[in-house]
Design a protein around this motif. Structure first.
Motif, PDB file in Angstrom:
ATOM      1  N   ASP A   1       0.596   8.089   9.045  1.00 34.55           N
ATOM      2  CA  ASP A   1       0.245   8.431   7.760  1.00 34.55           C
ATOM      3  C   ASP A   1       1.271   9.055   6.831  1.00 34.55           C
ATOM      4  O   ASP A   1       1.430   8.679   5.543  1.00 34.55           O
ATOM      5  CB  ASP A   1      -0.808   9.614   7.892  1.00 34.55           C
ATOM      6  N   GLN A   2       2.362   9.738   7.554  1.00 37.45           N
ATOM      7  CA  GLN A   2       3.430  10.190   6.531  1.00 37.45           C
ATOM      8  C   GLN A   2       4.322   8.923   6.442  1.00 37.45           C
ATOM      9  O   GLN A   2       5.209   9.028   5.276  1.00 37.45           O
ATOM     10  CB  GLN A   2       4.191  11.317   7.584  1.00 37.45           C
ATOM     11  N   VAL A   3       4.487   7.924   7.435  1.00 36.20           N
ATOM     12  CA  VAL A   3       5.386   6.872   6.905  1.00 36.20           C
ATOM     13  C   VAL A   3       4.659   5.917   5.765  1.00 36.20           C
ATOM     14  O   VAL A   3       5.715   5.515   4.986  1.00 36.20           O
ATOM     15  CB  VAL A   3       5.570   6.187   8.241  1.00 36.20           C
ATOM     16  N   LEU A   4       3.324   5.892   5.954  1.00 38.58           N
ATOM     17  CA  LEU A   4       2.859   5.594   4.634  1.00 38.58           C
ATOM     18  C   LEU A   4       2.812   5.809   3.412  1.00 38.58           C
ATOM     19  O   LEU A   4       3.225   5.199   2.402  1.00 38.58           O
ATOM     20  CB  LEU A   4       1.249   5.250   5.108  1.00 38.58           C
ATOM     21  N   GLU A   5       2.688   7.357   3.410  1.00 37.96           N
ATOM     22  CA  GLU A   5       3.096   8.075   2.166  1.00 37.96           C
ATOM     23  C   GLU A   5       4.548   7.620   1.573  1.00 37.96           C
ATOM     24  O   GLU A   5       4.836   7.413   0.517  1.00 37.96           O
ATOM     25  CB  GLU A   5       3.055   9.370   2.554  1.00 37.96           C
ATOM     26  N   LEU A   6       5.517   7.604   2.506  1.00 38.05           N
ATOM     27  CA  LEU A   6       6.900   7.477   2.164  1.00 38.05           C
ATOM     28  C   LEU A   6       7.182   6.133   1.678  1.00 38.05           C
ATOM     29  O   LEU A   6       7.514   5.632   0.526  1.00 38.05           O
ATOM     30  CB  LEU A   6       7.792   7.708   3.498  1.00 38.05           C
ATOM     31  N   CYS A   7       6.274   4.982   2.266  1.00 33.02           N
ATOM     32  CA  CYS A   7       6.590   3.644   1.942  1.00 33.02           C
ATOM     33  C   CYS A   7       5.984   3.433   0.645  1.00 33.02           C
ATOM     34  O   CYS A   7       6.344   2.464  -0.181  1.00 33.02           O
ATOM     35  CB  CYS A   7       5.963   2.658   2.901  1.00 33.02           C
ATOM     36  N   LYS A   8       4.793   4.024   0.232  1.00 31.62           N
ATOM     37  CA  LYS A   8       4.326   4.107  -1.244  1.00 31.62           C
ATOM     38  C   LYS A   8       5.134   4.289  -2.380  1.00 31.62           C
ATOM     39  O   LYS A   8       4.935   3.756  -3.397  1.00 31.62           O
ATOM     40  CB  LYS A   8       2.809   4.684  -1.049  1.00 31.62           C
ATOM     41  N   SER A   9       6.088   5.271  -1.773  1.00 31.02           N
ATOM     42  CA  SER A   9       7.204   5.410  -2.978  1.00 31.02           C
ATOM     43  C   SER A   9       8.267   4.814  -2.855  1.00 31.02           C
ATOM     44  O   SER A   9       9.118   5.230  -3.807  1.00 31.02           O
ATOM     45  CB  SER A   9       7.390   7.105  -2.702  1.00 31.02           C
ATOM     46  N   MET A  10       8.387   3.861  -2.075  1.00 26.44           N
ATOM     47  CA  MET A  10       9.529   3.065  -2.252  1.00 26.44           C
ATOM     48  C   MET A  10       9.322   1.813  -3.200  1.00 26.44           C
ATOM     49  O   MET A  10       8.679   1.047  -3.028  1.00 26.44           O
ATOM     50  CB  MET A  10       9.777   2.363  -0.888  1.00 26.44           C
ATOM     51  N   SER A  11      10.415   1.758  -4.264  1.00 18.55           N
ATOM     52  CA  SER A  11      10.370   0.750  -5.283  1.00 18.55           C
ATOM     53  C   SER A  11      10.882  -0.525  -4.809  1.00 18.55           C
ATOM     54  O   SER A  11      10.292  -1.289  -5.670  1.00 18.55           O
ATOM     55  CB  SER A  11      11.201   1.380  -6.349  1.00 18.55           C
ATOM     56  N   ASN A  12      11.528  -0.632  -3.828  1.00 17.59           N
ATOM     57  CA  ASN A  12      11.934  -1.981  -3.308  1.00 17.59           C
ATOM     58  C   ASN A  12      11.371  -2.707  -2.236  1.00 17.59           C
ATOM     59  O   ASN A  12      12.327  -3.486  -1.590  1.00 17.59           O
ATOM     60  CB  ASN A  12      13.572  -1.896  -3.470  1.00 17.59           C
ATOM     61  N   LEU A  13      10.247  -1.895  -1.760  1.00 20.10           N
ATOM     62  CA  LEU A  13       9.986  -2.260  -0.343  1.00 20.10           C
ATOM     63  C   LEU A  13       9.380  -3.744  -0.376  1.00 20.10           C
ATOM     64  O   LEU A  13       8.581  -4.202  -1.188  1.00 20.10           O
ATOM     65  CB  LEU A  13       8.681  -1.358   0.007  1.00 20.10           C
ATOM     66  N   ILE A  14      10.004  -4.563   0.642  1.00 22.23           N
ATOM     67  CA  ILE A  14       9.303  -5.679   0.952  1.00 22.23           C
ATOM     68  C   ILE A  14       8.622  -6.115   2.238  1.00 22.23           C
ATOM     69  O   ILE A  14       8.046  -6.979   2.382  1.00 22.23           O
ATOM     70  CB  ILE A  14      10.429  -6.790   0.647  1.00 22.23           C
ATOM     71  N   SER A  15       8.879  -5.083   3.088  1.00 22.01           N
ATOM     72  CA  SER A  15       8.321  -5.377   4.495  1.00 22.01           C
ATOM     73  C   SER A  15       8.152  -4.006   5.447  1.00 22.01           C
ATOM     74  O   SER A  15       9.160  -3.239   5.559  1.00 22.01           O
ATOM     75  CB  SER A  15       8.978  -6.433   5.118  1.00 22.01           C
ATOM     76  N   LEU A  16       6.978  -3.725   5.938  1.00 24.59           N
ATOM     77  CA  LEU A  16       6.888  -2.591   6.622  1.00 24.59           C
ATOM     78  C   LEU A  16       6.317  -3.148   8.095  1.00 24.59           C
ATOM     79  O   LEU A  16       5.308  -3.824   8.045  1.00 24.59           O
ATOM     80  CB  LEU A  16       5.985  -1.358   6.130  1.00 24.59           C
ATOM     81  N   VAL A  17       6.990  -2.846   9.015  1.00 21.18           N
ATOM     82  CA  VAL A  17       6.448  -3.354  10.509  1.00 21.18           C
ATOM     83  C   VAL A  17       6.321  -2.278  11.226  1.00 21.18           C
ATOM     84  O   VAL A  17       7.089  -1.373  11.427  1.00 21.18           O
ATOM     85  CB  VAL A  17       7.664  -4.306  11.068  1.00 21.18           C
ATOM     86  N   HIS A  18       4.956  -1.985  11.682  1.00 17.83           N
ATOM     87  CA  HIS A  18       4.290  -0.986  12.377  1.00 17.83           C
ATOM     88  C   HIS A  18       4.301  -1.615  13.841  1.00 17.83           C
ATOM     89  O   HIS A  18       3.565  -2.883  14.077  1.00 17.83           O
ATOM     90  CB  HIS A  18       3.133  -0.741  11.866  1.00 17.83           C
ATOM     91  N   VAL A  19       4.834  -0.817  14.773  1.00 14.92           N
ATOM     92  CA  VAL A  19       4.926  -1.167  16.228  1.00 14.92           C
ATOM     93  C   VAL A  19       3.665  -0.411  16.832  1.00 14.92           C
ATOM     94  O   VAL A  19       3.554   0.493  16.841  1.00 14.92           O
ATOM     95  CB  VAL A  19       6.067  -0.832  17.036  1.00 14.92           C
ATOM     96  N   SER A  20       2.582  -1.470  17.285  1.00 16.96           N
ATOM     97  CA  SER A  20       1.341  -1.073  17.910  1.00 16.96           C
ATOM     98  C   SER A  20       1.605  -1.307  19.368  1.00 16.96           C
ATOM     99  O   SER A  20       2.536  -1.261  20.032  1.00 16.96           O
ATOM    100  CB  SER A  20       0.115  -1.572  17.147  1.00 16.96           C
ATOM    101  N   THR A  21       0.362  -1.466  19.940  1.00 15.24           N
ATOM    102  CA  THR A  21       0.394  -2.011  21.443  1.00 15.24           C
ATOM    103  C   THR A  21      -0.851  -2.918  21.508  1.00 15.24           C
ATOM    104  O   THR A  21      -2.037  -2.997  20.709  1.00 15.24           O
ATOM    105  CB  THR A  21       0.083  -0.847  22.406  1.00 15.24           C
ATOM    106  N   ALA A  22      -0.771  -3.908  22.440  1.00 13.30           N
ATOM    107  CA  ALA A  22      -1.691  -4.820  22.541  1.00 13.30           C
ATOM    108  C   ALA A  22      -3.091  -4.002  23.235  1.00 13.30           C
ATOM    109  O   ALA A  22      -4.229  -4.773  23.045  1.00 13.30           O
ATOM    110  CB  ALA A  22      -1.332  -5.875  23.716  1.00 13.30           C
TER     111      ALA A  22
END
Length: 508
Positions: free
Chosen positions: A153-174
């Motif tokens: 949730d905190q990472v998403l908040e930070l990414c929303k404020s990034m003006s030049n973001l082109i990709s966010l890769v989240h490592v989950s699990t199968a």
């Protein structure tokens, strides 16, 4: 790229218009990258591959927290001094200078970043890899929620404020949907919402959470799979509008090729089990030998993360792309076969720490398993500890055996179940990677994995990187193993004679 978005980069615009023959390396040229979890097993391998395969990238920021009396700077130095970066130091010595630590903590509000560091990330970062998480299966629910859901949730908040973001890769699990038999490449809605469980963990005491935990887990085997699934659901709702890709690796194991064959840096999970099979201390495992085991080498996972970052950005579809990074669908191997391969190579290349002749059996009968564990795991450990006490040494074998047995019990769910993983997005990724100019740098097609060669490298990797076993000790280890082989045969004969006499006495 720096603070310039990908849409204004002519080279990337050309790649997007004509992905066939494009370059993944060109996509990362001039990029500013932010990585969480870089000090972990997967994070180290990801950082190393980015530096080695993308020499034109601009900067990599790492979120690192102080730990065990070590400052951020000390942990960063220890990280960069790790042997995994030896190839970088040889081939691209200046690449190390592109990496910078940032003090932070995923368990703290705002990721524990200072206002200045947060501003730097907001203004300059283009690509985010969020790999930080707790991977412990027996983590208390409150801790797992904080590290796997609240941190996301905190990472998403930070990414929303990034003006030049082109990709966010989240490592989950199968196994984020371990409660299902068929797992497609889509985000499944959870029965309880992520925000509800976060509120519960913040407002209820530990005793109340413990009472509710079993009900919250439902068909999930542990807090890890539950919270990783909830984190995905959170991303699907809160991450709308962000360029997100979710990569779901199965059981991440030692490297196949890169940075070095067999490279592994911890004894967690299946690696610890394999090490003990090789030492002869594990004789029985609860599991169905006919079921498929789903493991993936760490270098395949890293290459999938990098390529998914490129692929999802080059082929935006308005939805979150999910990639199941799994082996059982395209290159299956069963637990029984995998166990025999490990045993074979443990015998061919034994460690000087071998305790008994390697031989392991997967069985579903838990009563027989308990008998074997008592007689062949705990009884020998007790005898060894007794000898150690007589020599004035500290007894350790019983504690080690208990730890190994606990780890094996925690993993039982995965040796008694198998899943059907959908691979539509993964197959499309593989097809597009093969059309790039630098496809030889990235291994994402698990069909190419040779299980015989891999288990040999895995066994040698444990010997070299974990047990720190010098190659010169191999001849002595083989001599020791030969003695253990004959000792095993003598023990078997004596056991059969004892059983025969016992049956004879009963017959009278």
């Amino acid at each position: 790229m720096g603070t310039t978005s990908a849409q204004t980069d002519p080279e990337r615009a050309n790649d997007e218009a004509n992905p066939s023959g494009s370059s993944i390396e060109a996509f990362f040229a001039d990029s500013v990258i932010f990585i969480t979890g870089a000090t972990g097993f997967l994070g180290k391998a990801l950082l190393e591959k980015l530096l080695r395969s993308c020499p034109r990238l601009n900067t990599i920021f790492l979120l690192i927290r102080p730990k065990r009396g070590q400052t951020v700077e000390e942990r960063f130095k220890a990280l960069m001094d790790n042997s995994i970066f030896d190839k970088i130091r040889w081939e691209h010595p200046n690449a190390i200078n592109k990496v910078f630590p940032m003090r932070g903590d995923i368990s703290e509000p705002g990721l524990g970043l200072t206002p200045d560091d947060r501003m730097t990330l907001m203004q300059s970062v283009n690509i985010v890899f969020h790999s930080a998480a707790t991977v412990r299966f027996d983590e208390p629910l409150k801790v797992a929620v904080k590290l796997n859901i609240r941190a996301t949730d905190q990472v998403l908040e930070l990414c929303k404020s990034m003006s030049n973001l082109i990709s966010l890769v989240h490592v989950s699990t199968a196994y984020s949907n371990a409660d299902k038999r068929e797992v497609k490449e889509l985000v499944y809605e959870t029965k309880i919402t992520p925000h509800v469980i976060m509120d519960m963990c913040e407002n209820l005491d530990d005793e109340m959470i413990a009472i509710l935990e079993k009900r919250l887990l439902d068909k999930h085997p542990n807090t890890y799979t539950l919270t990783k699934g909830l984190a995905e659901d959170l991303i699907s709702k809160k991450g709308l509008g962000l360029p997100i890709a979710i990569v779901r690796p199965s059981i991440v194991c030692a490297a196949y090729h890169e940075p070095f064959p067999g490279w592994v840096d911890n004894l967690c999970g299946i690696t610890g089990i394999i090490a003990e099979i090789g030492r002869g201390t594990i004789r029985s495992i609860v599991g169905d030998r006919k079921l498929k085991v789903d493991i993936v080498p760490v270098d395949y996972v890293v290459d999938t993360l990098i390529c998914a970052c490129w692929h999802s950005a080059m082929h935006p579809g308005g939805t979150i792309k999910v990639y199941n990074c799994t082996s059982s669908t395209v290159n299956p191997i069963c637990w029984g076969e995998f166990g025999q391969l490990i045993r074979k190579h443990a015998i061919e290349s034994p460690s000087k720490y071998v305790m008994w002749y390697p031989n392991v059996t997967f069985r579903t009968n838990k009563l027989i398993h308990k008998f074997i564990v008592a007689t062949l795991h705990f009884l020998p450990a007790f005898v060894v500890d007794l000898l150690l006490r007589c020599q004035g040494s500290k007894p350790i074998m019983l504690n080690i055996t208990k730890r190994i047995n606990r780890a094996a019990n925690i993993g039982q769910f995965f040796t008694l179940h198998e899943w059907d993983f959908g691979l539509d997005n993964m197959m499309d990724l593989i097809k597009n990677v093969k059309m790039t100019n630098d496809c030889s740098r990235y291994h994402v097609d698990l069909k190419s994995l040779d299980w015989e060669a891999y288990t040999r490298q895995y066994t040698l990797g444990i010997r070299k990187y974990i047990l720190k076993d010098n190659p010169d000790s191999l001849s002595r280890a083989r001599s020791r193993l030969s003695k253990l082989y004959w000792l095993r045969k003598i023990t078997q004969i004596l056991s059969l004679l004892f059983l025969f006499r016992l049956l004879k006495c009963i017959g009278r």
